[in-house]
Design a protein around this motif. Structure first.
Motif, mmCIF file in Angstrom:
data_model
loop_
_atom_site.group_PDB
_atom_site.id
_atom_site.type_symbol
_atom_site.label_atom_id
_atom_site.label_comp_id
_atom_site.label_asym_id
_atom_site.label_seq_id
_atom_site.Cartn_x
_atom_site.Cartn_y
_atom_site.Cartn_z
ATOM 1 N N ARG A 102 1.091 7.002 -6.964
ATOM 2 C CA ARG A 102 -0.026 7.916 -7.264
ATOM 3 C C ARG A 102 0.372 9.359 -6.951
ATOM 4 O O ARG A 102 0.020 10.269 -7.706
ATOM 5 N N ARG A 103 1.076 9.581 -5.914
ATOM 6 C CA ARG A 103 1.487 10.939 -5.564
ATOM 7 C C ARG A 103 2.444 11.501 -6.609
ATOM 8 O O ARG A 103 2.384 12.691 -6.957
ATOM 9 N N VAL A 148 2.122 1.838 -3.610
ATOM 10 C CA VAL A 148 1.056 2.337 -4.501
ATOM 11 C C VAL A 148 0.773 3.799 -4.216
ATOM 12 O O VAL A 148 0.595 4.626 -5.128
ATOM 13 N N TRP A 149 0.759 4.160 -2.978
ATOM 14 C CA TRP A 149 0.475 5.565 -2.632
ATOM 15 C C TRP A 149 1.580 6.493 -3.144
ATOM 16 O O TRP A 149 1.315 7.590 -3.637
ATOM 17 N N MET A 150 2.790 6.057 -3.079
ATOM 18 C CA MET A 150 3.889 6.868 -3.573
ATOM 19 C C MET A 150 3.823 7.055 -5.084
ATOM 20 O O MET A 150 4.085 8.146 -5.611
ATOM 21 N N LEU A 202 0.825 -1.211 0.000
ATOM 22 C CA LEU A 202 0.000 0.000 0.000
ATOM 23 C C LEU A 202 0.855 1.255 0.000
ATOM 24 O O LEU A 202 0.528 2.247 -0.655
ATOM 25 N N PHE A 203 1.947 1.247 0.706
ATOM 26 C CA PHE A 203 2.812 2.416 0.731
ATOM 27 C C PHE A 203 3.434 2.687 -0.644
ATOM 28 O O PHE A 203 3.530 3.824 -1.087
#
Length: 873
Positions: free
Chosen positions: A715-716, A711-713, A708-709
């Motif tokens: 997207r950012r 994927v979030w990076m 999850l970390f």
């Protein structure tokens, strides 16, 4: 051989001629009567019988005459001499040199012992030249002729005379000289006997060719002493001392004076006497002095330091054996201090002293005892020592001496109790550190009485027994009365009530009745509590009375707790390991701990429970001692793993307490030494299914969080690339507008398009933007300027030049921002209450020259083109 007259003879002459002066007597060693006397002064002669007489009138002899008399036996080459001084009465003046017929000294005659062809062989002196006497301090005139040196051969050949020695041709040279032709010898200056008392010269006679004609003769010149020096004291002030009350004849001190004159004559003989004594108490002549030695002694009794502490004595020293008419004198001062003896006992100023002291106070000065002592202050004869001889059997008081005032400070050193003693009557005696002098008796005033009144104060209540100890079994229930811890008020003459409160109760087990001091429990008393030390629990209580001011006292209650069997034993150890196969050393030693005390502890009883049955089937316990047992395998082999084995432990209390404890035993394969192997230890750990599932779930959750970390990076990162701004909107601090005041024209002024203030990355969004007013900041399309390049190893002095060159290039670079283009700012809306700045006109009273804008560099070039040009504008 003795010459009667070795000392200086002094006599007075009458003014008649041929006056008899004195007589002498001489005896040589051979008892010969043939003695010759010779006078050094031709004015005086000595008859064979020793009588000295004047050869001429002495009426004009106004000053003393001093000369030498020489005695010589006719058959003896030795000579003797003495000094004779004659003076007229009242004329003690220095002797002048008179013009008299000088004495002639001839060179000794020569005798031939034998004749030869070579002439004379040896010569012998047949006469001894008498000494020449010259008085010191002569007034002259100089040079003054002393003697005439003559050779018998001066008639045959030409003779030249000379003298040598100290005083002639040697230092101090020039005092004596001689006429080389006539042989007359002179003294050239006054002599000082204190500088040099005699001279030894040699007279020589040579012919015109310098050949020695006569053997040299010795001339002895003696300087006759005159009384020209006063006695001088070694000190101008002498200090001495003598104890008061000294007997007559007690030595005090010694003064010493010296005279530079000849000590063998009266000129140097000093005598002492006392001129004055100050003060004249008790008599004017308390001291006397030895005239020859200068020792000062007492001659009378009555020296008293308290009356006269110091005497001043003027001492005179006179030469000429103390003759005040002819002698010279000098004076010195002798200070005689009278030293103190303890001849005055201390006396108290009053017969009775009084004071007050509050009860229960120590180190309090009750009163000061004043004393008078006439002896030397701050000496052992003056320092007072006080003693209490009666009235204080318990030692409540002491007397300390004030070292400055010598007063006695009566001080309380042990508390006094008003209820026991309301007053004290003391008897005090004072004395000195030093004993009284012999024959001195103590004074009646050295004893006095002291009356001390004790003041009553409010004393705090006192617990009769403090600390108080009681014994109780632990575990007594709350509300149990333990004891009555009451205090007593020592103020018996005042009725006051006593109240109680708790001051310290660490476990908060107790409470006290406020009025009667009854102690009761508020909780169970536990001997095993951390607040109990050595079976004793300690609490402190406060008792205070109703007096003014209020007084309080503290008391300590100690409760000794008797142990009861209220703690079951606990098995030790809780974990162990054995080999899976029964071996002699596969045994576990076990014991137990019990918080109770004897007899409620060991010996302990260890046993295995009957359920589950596998425990007794696989294991067995054997007793080792009262406190220890041994647990071991009953079967020969047990599968490796962790086993929880229950063990029942009982203590020895009455009744005994039993505890079922569990010991975890790890069974593992062992090596040959009986030690558990590594693989066996892991296997023995034996993780269960539940533990494995929990570990897997934790690993899955951890992996999901990492995914999850990531994927979030991603997207950012995409969001950042899609934004047209140079920075992230969340980080753009320019969007955080702080409104401090309302200065605009209305709501339309609040609608700002901040994108116009941002640096565009390209011109596409400007071209696609709807028509209207926009801001464009354009970079001119020209070649870039060249900036100076700094050398790799610059000289420190070139740094300034490099900075100036770079600054000059940047000022002349049109491609450097801000660009020289038309900047149009956004429209600010309509409806503002503020007036338009377009109504402001720029006026000028005359033509203005803007050519100076050309000097401002390329940045102001367009402005110079717009306003410059002179008339073309």
């Amino acid at each position: 051989c003795v010459l009667c007259g070795v000392m200086v003879y002094s006599s007075q002459l009458s003014q008649d001629s041929h006056a008899h002066a004195l007589s002498m007597k001489f005896e040589d060693c051979q008892r010969s009567r043939e003695v010759g006397f010779f006078s050094s002064d031709p004015n005086f002669s000595v008859r064979p019988d020793g009588t000295v007489y004047a050869e001429q009138e002495v009426a004009n002899l106004s000053e003393p005459v001093q000369f030498m008399v020489t005695a010589r036996g006719l058959h003896d080459p030795h000579i003797w001499e003495t000094t004779v001084k004659l003076a007229l009465a009242g004329h003690p003046h220095p002797l002048p040199l008179t013009k008299s017929q000088p004495r002639v000294i001839k060179f000794p005659r020569k005798h031939q012992r034998g004749s030869s062809s070579n002439g004379l062989r040896r010569q012998k002196r047949d006469w001894v030249i008498p000494p020449i006497n010259v008085p010191e301090n002569s007034r002259g005139p100089f040079p003054h002729m002393l003697v005439r040196i003559r050779s018998d051969q001066d008639k045959d050949v030409g003779i030249r005379y000379s003298i040598t020695g100290a005083g002639a041709d040697q230092p101090p040279s020039g005092i004596y000289n001689i006429d080389p032709i006539s042989g007359n010898m002179f003294v050239t200056q006054p002599l000082d006997r204190e500088e040099r008392a005699s001279f030894h010269l040699r007279a020589h006679a040579v012919d015109m060719n310098g050949n020695q004609v006569e053997n040299p003769i010795d001339l002895y010149i003696y300087v006759i002493d005159m009384n020209d020096n006063r006695p001088e004291f070694q000190n101008q002030v002498y200090n001495g001392s003598v104890a008061e009350g000294s007997k007559p004849g007690s030595s005090v001190m010694q003064v010493t004076a010296t005279d530079s004159d000849d000590s063998t004559t009266a000129n140097g003989m000093v005598r002492y006497r006392i001129l004055s004594q100050t003060p004249h108490s008790p008599i004017p002549n308390m001291f006397t002095i030895n005239s020859e030695t200068g020792d000062i002694v007492t001659v009378a009794a009555g020296l008293d330091r308290e009356k006269v502490s110091q005497y001043t004595i003027i001492v005179q020293a006179t030469d000429m054996e103390g003759n005040l008419n002819f002698g010279l004198s000098n004076t010195a001062t002798a200070l005689i201090s009278i030293t103190d003896i303890n001849d005055n006992p201390p006396e108290l100023t009053v017969r009775t002293f009084s004071g007050e002291v509050p009860e229960n106070k120590v180190n309090v000065v009750v009163t000061n005892l004043t004393v008078v002592d006439r002896d030397q202050p701050h000496s052992p004869n003056w320092n007072a020592v006080y003693r209490i001889v009666s009235g204080d059997p318990s030692g409540h008081f002491t007397i300390r001496t004030n070292p400055i005032t010598n007063e006695g400070m009566l001080t309380v050193v042990k508390p006094v109790d008003f209820e026991m003693n309301r007053a004290f009557m003391l008897t005090v005696v004072v004395s000195n550190q030093a004993h009284l002098a012999s024959g001195i008796q103590s004074s009646l005033q050295s004893t006095a009485g002291v009356t001390i009144s004790v003041q009553d104060v409010n004393e705090p209540p006192v617990f009769p027994v403090n600390p108080k100890t009681i014994r109780f079994e632990e575990g007594v229930p709350a509300g149990t009365t333990l004891t009555v811890f009451a205090a007593q008020d020592p103020d018996h003459f005042v009725h006051q009530s006593v109240r109680y409160s708790k001051l310290s109760d660490p476990a908060n087990w107790l409470k006290i009745n406020r009025t009667n001091g009854q102690i009761t429990t508020m909780a169970l008393l536990d001997r095993e509590s951390m607040y109990v030390k050595n079976n004793v629990y300690e609490a402190t209580f406060l008792a205070f009375d109703s007096g003014s001011p209020q007084a309080s006292g503290t008391g300590t209650l100690q409760i000794y707790l008797i142990d009861v069997n209220d703690n079951a034993p606990v098995l030790i150890p809780r974990e162990a390991q054995v080999c899976e196969r029964a071996r002699p050393n596969s045994k576990i030693n076990i014991t137990a701990s019990d918080a109770d005390a004897d007899p409620n502890v060991g010996p302990f009883v260890f046993e295995l429970p009957s359920f589950p049955a596998s425990v007794r089937r696989n294991w067995t316990i054997s007793r080792l001692s009262g406190d220890y047992a041994q647990l071991r395998l009953r079967i020969p082999y047990l599968e490796a793993g962790v086993y929880e084995i229950p063990v029942i432990v009982s203590d020895s209390g009455n009744p005994p307490l039993t505890n079922r404890s569990v010991i975890r035993v790890k069974v593992c394969p062992c090596d040959d030494n009986g030690d558990c192997s590594a693989t066996g230890a892991v296997a023995a750990a034996g993780l269960g299914t539940g533990a494995i599932i929990a570990i897997l779930i934790c690993i899955i959750i951890l992996l999901s969080m990492v995914l999850l970390f990531v994927v979030w990076m991603k997207r950012r990162e995409k969001e950042r690339q899609a934004k047209p701004l140079l920075i992230d909107p969340e980080d753009d601090v320019r969007d955080n507008i702080l409104k401090y005041d309302e200065e605009g024209g209305g709501e339309e002024d609040q609608d700002y398009d901040l994108s116009q203030l941002q640096q565009p990355e390209s011109l596409e969004h400007i071209i696609n933007k709807p028509s209207g007013v926009r801001r464009v900041d354009e970079r001119p399309v020209i070649a870039e300027s060249q900036y100076p390049v700094r050398p790799s190893l610059p000289h420190p002095g070139d740094i300034g030049d490099f900075i100036n060159d770079g600054l000059r290039a940047a000022d002349n670079d049109p491609t450097a921002p801000p660009y020289d283009s038309l900047l149009v700012f956004d429209y600010e809306g309509s409806g503002s209450t503020a007036g338009s700045v377009s109504s402001l006109n720029s006026t000028s009273s005359g033509d203005q020259d803007y050519d100076y804008l050309n000097d401002w560099g390329p940045r102001f070039k367009k402005l110079a083109d717009l306003y410059g040009g002179g008339d073309d504008d």
